[in-house]
Design an enzyme around this catalytic site. Structure first.
Site, PDB file in Angstrom:
ATOM      1  N   SER A   1     -25.756 -25.214  26.990  1.00 30.70           N
ATOM      2  CA  SER A   1     -25.876 -26.449  26.208  1.00 30.70           C
ATOM      3  C   SER A   1     -24.842 -27.510  26.554  1.00 30.70           C
ATOM      4  CB  SER A   1     -25.808 -26.145  24.699  1.00 30.70           C
ATOM      5  OG  SER A   1     -26.883 -25.306  24.329  1.00 30.70           O
TER       6      SER A   1
ATOM      7  N   ALA B   1     -26.323 -22.371  32.981  1.00 24.56           N
ATOM      8  CA  ALA B   1     -26.838 -21.619  31.833  1.00 24.56           C
ATOM      9  C   ALA B   1     -27.922 -22.390  31.081  1.00 24.56           C
ATOM     10  CB  ALA B   1     -25.689 -21.259  30.901  1.00 24.56           C
ATOM     11  N   HIS B   2     -28.454 -21.737  30.032  1.00 23.71           N
ATOM     12  CA  HIS B   2     -29.576 -22.301  29.278  1.00 23.71           C
ATOM     13  C   HIS B   2     -29.207 -23.610  28.577  1.00 23.71           C
ATOM     14  CE1 HIS B   2     -28.392 -19.535  25.635  1.00 23.71           C
ATOM     15  NE2 HIS B   2     -27.400 -20.282  26.037  1.00 23.71           N
ATOM     16  N   ASN B   3     -30.167 -24.525  28.611  1.00 25.51           N
ATOM     17  CA  ASN B   3     -30.080 -25.823  27.937  1.00 25.51           C
ATOM     18  C   ASN B   3     -28.989 -26.742  28.484  1.00 25.51           C
ATOM     19  OD1 ASN B   3     -31.211 -23.850  25.577  1.00 25.51           O
ATOM     20  ND2 ASN B   3     -32.088 -25.904  25.441  1.00 25.51           N
TER      21      ASN B   3
END
Length: 338
Positions: free
Chosen positions: A259, A239-241
């Site tokens: 994250s 997923a993102h980050n």
């Protein structure tokens, strides 16, 4: 390809026992090999097959002593498994000896293409993209605007590398990989959700391999980062980050939520679910199908969902399996005393 046994022996630093002029043109398993095939014997469990194999030659250890006549020629080496792996690598590299741009490929303006690059049929390369020397991009791949791909990288058919994403040197992205899809970002409001624009990118460092149909989401802000030497199996969601540390390996169908930071040299089994905003330490091992809900310290080995220390989990599982028996005993005691 056709090679004589003396050529093979020279490559492997071995000696031929038999006809050095004999020709091999394929590699195969010892139990199914036929004429003109080269195979190997490394596991003693397969020793009976050396007397029945149809292979022209078998790579064996220097100290192998046959108990009866072997029809095949032998190539004696220090380490048969390692030697055969070297041959497999050579054969594998042959299919990447491609260069040039297919006439159906679409190359937009300001694209920088290095030397000895292959761009296959129906590939799209967006404006301002950069492609390094010796990189091979197979058919039906999409390379977004201002994205960058390093040297000696292999991009298999159907890969999508979206705008502003970066892929390093000596990487291997298998069929269907998507790099830079939008992160799953939605803000609740009113009766529904408002999409949060995903304006960051993905950075994949050198020597990374990503399996088929895996997805690496772009960051909301900044970068999703896959560090040097990471190996991802098929069907993985990052997923993102998220940041994955150097030389970490992750098996199929694992999902890592936004994250989360995963350390270096970790080993993560298949179907693991990792919640967001966590910190996984270095040299961590996570057993298959585990659920990670909290931070994990360096060198930990965890299992279960929610996961905890693996030895404690195994002890608990012993008791868990006894629950039906214990409940039955309790029910019988209450019935007897009731």
């Amino acid at each position: 390809m056709k090679f004589s046994l003396e050529q093979i022996a020279a490559i492997l630093g071995g000696e031929v026992e038999g006809d050095p002029k004999a020709i091999v043109s394929k590699l195969d398993k010892i139990e199914t090999a036929s004429k003109n095939a080269l195979t190997f014997l490394a596991n003693p469990q397969y020793t009976p097959y050396i007397y029945t194999t149809g292979a022209t030659a078998v790579v064996v250890s220097r100290d192998f002593k046959p108990e009866k006549k072997v029809k095949a020629n032998l190539i004696r080496v220090e380490n048969p498994y390692e030697s055969f792996a070297k041959l497999l690598e050579m054969v594998d590299q042959v299919k990447y000896n491609l260069n040039g741009v297919h006439p159906t490929a679409v190359i937009e303006d300001e694209v920088e293409i290095g030397e000895n690059v292959y761009i296959g049929a129906h590939v799209y390369v967006g404006k301002g993209a950069k492609i390094g020397d010796n990189t091979k991009i197979f058919p039906q791949t999409y390379i977004g605007d201002f994205s960058e791909i390093g040297q000696n990288t292999i991009i298999k058919p159907g890969v999508k590398i979206l705008h502003y994403c970066k892929v390093g040197n000596n990487c291997h992205l298998h069929t269907g990989v998507i790099v830079g899809s939008d992160g799953f970002g939605f803000a609740p409001g009113g009766e529904g959700y408002r999409k949060v624009p995903q304006t960051g990118n993905v950075i994949i460092e050198d020597d990374v391999e990503i399996g088929a149909n895996s997805t690496i989401d772009r960051a909301t802000l900044g970068s999703t980062i896959i560090r040097k030497g990471v190996k991802l199996d098929n069907l993985i969601q990052v997923a993102h980050n998220v940041e994955i540390g150097e030389h970490t390996v992750i098996a199929a169908m694992t999902g890592v939520a936004g994250s989360t930071k995963i350390g270096a040299h970790c080993m993560i089994g298949g179907q693991v679910g990792i919640a967001g905003h966590l910190k996984i330490g270095n040299y961590v091992k996570i057993a298959a199908q585990s659920g990670i809900m909290n931070d994990v310290q360096d060198h930990s080995v965890v299992m279960g969902s929610p996961a905890f220390e693996i030895h404690e989990y195994r002890k608990a599982y012993v008791y868990f399996r006894q629950l039906p028996k214990l409940i039955k005993e309790i029910q019988q005691k209450f019935k007897k005393n009731g």
